[in-house]
Design a protein around this motif. Structure first.
Motif, mmCIF file in Angstrom:
data_model
loop_
_atom_site.group_PDB
_atom_site.id
_atom_site.type_symbol
_atom_site.label_atom_id
_atom_site.label_comp_id
_atom_site.label_asym_id
_atom_site.label_seq_id
_atom_site.Cartn_x
_atom_site.Cartn_y
_atom_site.Cartn_z
ATOM 1 N N GLY A 1 0.822 -1.217 0.000
ATOM 2 C CA GLY A 1 0.000 0.000 0.000
ATOM 3 C C GLY A 1 0.849 1.256 0.000
ATOM 4 O O GLY A 1 0.552 2.235 -0.701
ATOM 5 N N ALA A 2 1.930 1.264 0.794
ATOM 6 C CA ALA A 2 2.826 2.423 0.833
ATOM 7 C C ALA A 2 3.456 2.655 -0.533
ATOM 8 O O ALA A 2 3.581 3.807 -0.996
ATOM 9 C CB ALA A 2 3.911 2.211 1.887
ATOM 10 N N ALA A 3 3.863 1.566 -1.189
ATOM 11 C CA ALA A 3 4.469 1.694 -2.515
ATOM 12 C C ALA A 3 3.470 2.227 -3.540
ATOM 13 O O ALA A 3 3.819 3.050 -4.396
ATOM 14 C CB ALA A 3 5.021 0.341 -2.961
ATOM 15 N N ILE A 4 2.226 1.766 -3.461
ATOM 16 C CA ILE A 4 1.206 2.244 -4.396
ATOM 17 C C ILE A 4 0.906 3.717 -4.152
ATOM 18 O O ILE A 4 0.765 4.506 -5.103
ATOM 19 C CB ILE A 4 -0.064 1.381 -4.291
ATOM 20 C CG1 ILE A 4 0.216 -0.031 -4.819
ATOM 21 C CG2 ILE A 4 -1.216 2.013 -5.068
ATOM 22 C CD1 ILE A 4 -0.920 -1.000 -4.615
ATOM 23 N N LYS A 5 0.830 4.119 -2.890
ATOM 24 C CA LYS A 5 0.615 5.543 -2.594
ATOM 25 C C LYS A 5 1.779 6.377 -3.128
ATOM 26 O O LYS A 5 1.581 7.471 -3.666
ATOM 27 C CB LYS A 5 0.427 5.744 -1.091
ATOM 28 C CG LYS A 5 -0.899 5.198 -0.581
ATOM 29 C CD LYS A 5 -1.275 5.721 0.791
ATOM 30 C CE LYS A 5 -0.486 5.093 1.887
ATOM 31 N NZ LYS A 5 -0.998 5.469 3.230
ATOM 32 N N GLY A 6 2.989 5.841 -2.999
ATOM 33 C CA GLY A 6 4.140 6.530 -3.554
ATOM 34 C C GLY A 6 4.042 6.671 -5.058
ATOM 35 O O GLY A 6 4.373 7.718 -5.631
ATOM 36 N N ALA A 7 3.571 5.620 -5.728
ATOM 37 C CA ALA A 7 3.429 5.665 -7.186
ATOM 38 C C ALA A 7 2.379 6.689 -7.605
ATOM 39 O O ALA A 7 2.539 7.376 -8.632
ATOM 40 C CB ALA A 7 3.055 4.281 -7.712
ATOM 41 N N GLN B 1 5.363 2.353 -11.987
ATOM 42 C CA GLN B 1 5.034 3.660 -12.537
ATOM 43 C C GLN B 1 6.053 3.984 -13.627
ATOM 44 O O GLN B 1 7.261 3.904 -13.389
ATOM 45 C CB GLN B 1 5.095 4.744 -11.452
ATOM 46 C CG GLN B 1 4.794 6.141 -11.950
ATOM 47 C CD GLN B 1 3.368 6.274 -12.464
ATOM 48 O OE1 GLN B 1 2.418 5.875 -11.783
ATOM 49 N NE2 GLN B 1 3.218 6.791 -13.664
ATOM 50 N N THR B 2 5.593 4.313 -14.812
ATOM 51 C CA THR B 2 6.527 4.620 -15.893
ATOM 52 C C THR B 2 6.542 6.116 -16.195
ATOM 53 O O THR B 2 5.547 6.816 -16.023
ATOM 54 C CB THR B 2 6.183 3.870 -17.193
ATOM 55 O OG1 THR B 2 4.981 4.405 -17.753
ATOM 56 C CG2 THR B 2 5.997 2.389 -16.926
ATOM 57 N N GLN C 1 9.506 1.658 -9.176
ATOM 58 C CA GLN C 1 8.725 0.688 -8.423
ATOM 59 C C GLN C 1 9.101 0.716 -6.953
ATOM 60 O O GLN C 1 10.199 1.122 -6.590
ATOM 61 C CB GLN C 1 8.903 -0.729 -8.966
ATOM 62 C CG GLN C 1 10.314 -1.249 -9.014
ATOM 63 C CD GLN C 1 10.968 -1.093 -10.359
ATOM 64 O OE1 GLN C 1 10.321 -1.216 -11.387
ATOM 65 N NE2 GLN C 1 12.254 -0.807 -10.364
ATOM 66 N N GLY C 2 8.159 0.292 -6.145
ATOM 67 C CA GLY C 2 8.423 0.059 -4.735
ATOM 68 C C GLY C 2 8.498 1.295 -3.866
ATOM 69 O O GLY C 2 8.217 2.424 -4.295
ATOM 70 N N GLY C 3 8.871 1.050 -2.628
ATOM 71 C CA GLY C 3 8.946 2.078 -1.607
ATOM 72 C C GLY C 3 8.473 1.505 -0.293
ATOM 73 O O GLY C 3 7.280 1.232 -0.136
ATOM 74 N N VAL D 1 9.360 7.798 -0.485
ATOM 75 C CA VAL D 1 9.093 8.015 -1.903
ATOM 76 C C VAL D 1 8.838 9.493 -2.180
ATOM 77 O O VAL D 1 9.366 10.061 -3.149
ATOM 78 C CB VAL D 1 7.897 7.167 -2.379
ATOM 79 C CG1 VAL D 1 7.565 7.483 -3.835
ATOM 80 C CG2 VAL D 1 8.198 5.678 -2.219
ATOM 81 N N LYS D 2 8.055 10.130 -1.323
ATOM 82 C CA LYS D 2 7.755 11.555 -1.517
ATOM 83 C C LYS D 2 9.029 12.397 -1.499
ATOM 84 O O LYS D 2 9.234 13.260 -2.363
ATOM 85 C CB LYS D 2 6.792 12.050 -0.434
ATOM 86 C CG LYS D 2 5.374 11.537 -0.588
ATOM 87 C CD LYS D 2 4.517 11.883 0.619
ATOM 88 C CE LYS D 2 4.213 13.358 0.699
ATOM 89 N NZ LYS D 2 3.299 13.659 1.829
#
Length: 418
Positions: A292-298, A325-326, A396-398, A404-405
């Motif tokens: 979830g953290a990685a998706i929020k970062g993306a 995320q590309t 990817q990831g985080g 990530v932010k």
């Protein structure tokens, strides 16, 4: 003090706009995390996981109750008959390779429904690299794929002509790999499964689920997939597992794949887990939250980079079905500069200056930025991409949304505001 105060005024303004813009989507991801966390928790409770399960075995690994219980936890969460979760899998590619060699025999055919698979799998198949050195092709196992439509979706009309009786395994690659198409959602995978079942009801339907675990509230194995694999240094390991992979699916197929990983007669019954079990259990328990953290970062990445007039996919408010995320840079210099900033803003090896280089399993030079605690762990914040048009970097990831932010904002400032 605010974390945004160190950035240039124009960058700080963009951050504040993005945070406000994406807040509703972040709330949705929080609900998704809690849903998936409950599934994992209930599996741990059902299997009565105890301190005793966290201790690994040595030598042959006979009677490893922790290993066997972890298999059951995975099977519970992914709603399958059986599972094979092992530290002996060295990567996602190795796990996929083991599955193919376990299920396929000379004269069989593997058909990819989702276009040509990514670079490392092409070598396993034998369409690139040294095919005579033990690839599927070397074992007289045939391969074909269905080219995707221009919009990146499955060409079901073409698929119908390729789904012949020779096809034993139909493969679906959930994530985009190094292609420009979008990753496939579980709803889209269900449509693929239904289409195959109408034409070849006895075919084995296989999903490469790397980057996909817990990115939705439903997994591909819940919509009719027979076998699914993933890596423990991606989502399922929660950033804690040091190595390993998993296979989940029908019991007979898991047995065949286990025989390939070890040997006929040993199958799932051997394989020392050593000191890995505690991290594998804890990582899987943490996986919904870390994913979830990685998706929020993306989502944050997508929104802030779009404000820099870059082409991104997915968009910040698009549905998410994996971590990737590309960013299309259109030319190599900006792509390389941005990747260098990702490395610079990593917790490990921040002083390293990555350069494009040739890597095993890839046809083009690749730049990789990965200051990770576990080598190559793409559940941790990282970036990579082949140096070829349209010069796309894959983020990817985080492990934490906050990291990530900070890292992305610094990369944006250094790349586009200096």
């Amino acid at each position: 003090m605010n974390w945004k105060d160190d950035f240039k005024p124009e960058v700080k303004k963009i951050i504040e706009e993005v945070e406000k813009q994406i807040q509703p989507r972040l709330s949705e991801i929080d609900d998704q995390v809690t849903f998936n966390q409950r599934k994992v928790l209930e599996a741990f409770q059902k299997e009565r996981i105890s301190e005793e399960n966290l201790n690994g075995a040595t030598g042959y690994g006979y009677n490893d109750m922790g290993r066997d219980a972890l298999d059951r936890v995975y099977a519970d969460v992914f709603k399958t008959e059986d599972a094979l979760v092992r530290p002996q899998f060295v990567s996602g590619t190795h796990t996929i390779s083991s599955a193919y060699f376990g299920m396929l025999r000379p004269g069989d055919k593997l058909l990819y429904l989702t276009g040509m698979p990514y670079d490392t799998i092409q070598e396993v198949i034998g369409v690139t690299g040294k095919a005579e050195m033990g690839s599927l092709k070397d074992f007289k196992i045939d391969f074909d794929y269905v080219p995707l439509l221009e919009n990146g979706k499955v060409d079901f009309k073409a698929a119908k002509t390729k789904l012949t009786d020779q096809v034993k395994v139909v493969a679906i690659q959930r994530s985009r790999g190094y292609s420009s198409r979008s990753s496939f959602t579980v709803d889209e995978i269900k449509v693929m499964v239904d289409h195959v079942r109408e034409i070849l009801p006895n075919a084995i339907i296989f999903v490469d689920n790397c980057y996909g675990e817990f990115s939705e509230i439903v997994e591909p194995t819940e919509v009719g997939v027979d076998v699914m694999v993933g890596s423990l240094i991606k989502n399922a390991g929660g950033g804690i597992a040091h190595t390993g992979g998993y296979v989940v699916g029908k019991q007979k197929l898991i047995e065949m794949i286990a025989n390939r990983l070890t040997n006929v007669g040993a199958g799932k019954e051997e394989g020392a887990t050593l000191e890995n079990l505690r991290r594998m259990y804890q990582g899987f328990f943490m996986a919904p939250e870390v994913t979830g953290a990685a998706i929020k970062g993306a989502i944050f990445e997508s929104a802030i980079l779009e404000k820099c007039n870059l082409q991104v996919d997915p968009k910040w408010n698009d549905p998410r079905t994996d971590l990737i995320q590309t960013i299309n840079f259109g030319e190599p210099d900006s792509m390389i500069r941005f990747a260098k900033q990702v490395q610079k803003n990593s917790p490990i090896d921040s002083y390293v200056d990555p350069e494009p280089s040739q890597m095993a399993g890839y046809e083009d030079k690749v730049i990789m930025a990965a200051g990770t605690f576990v080598q190559g762990a793409s559940i941790e914040f990282s970036a990579d991409g082949p140096i070829r048009p349209p010069y796309t970097l894959y983020l990817q990831g985080g492990l934490t949304y906050s990291h990530v932010k900070i890292a992305i904002t610094k990369a944006v400032e250094e790349t586009f505001f200096n």
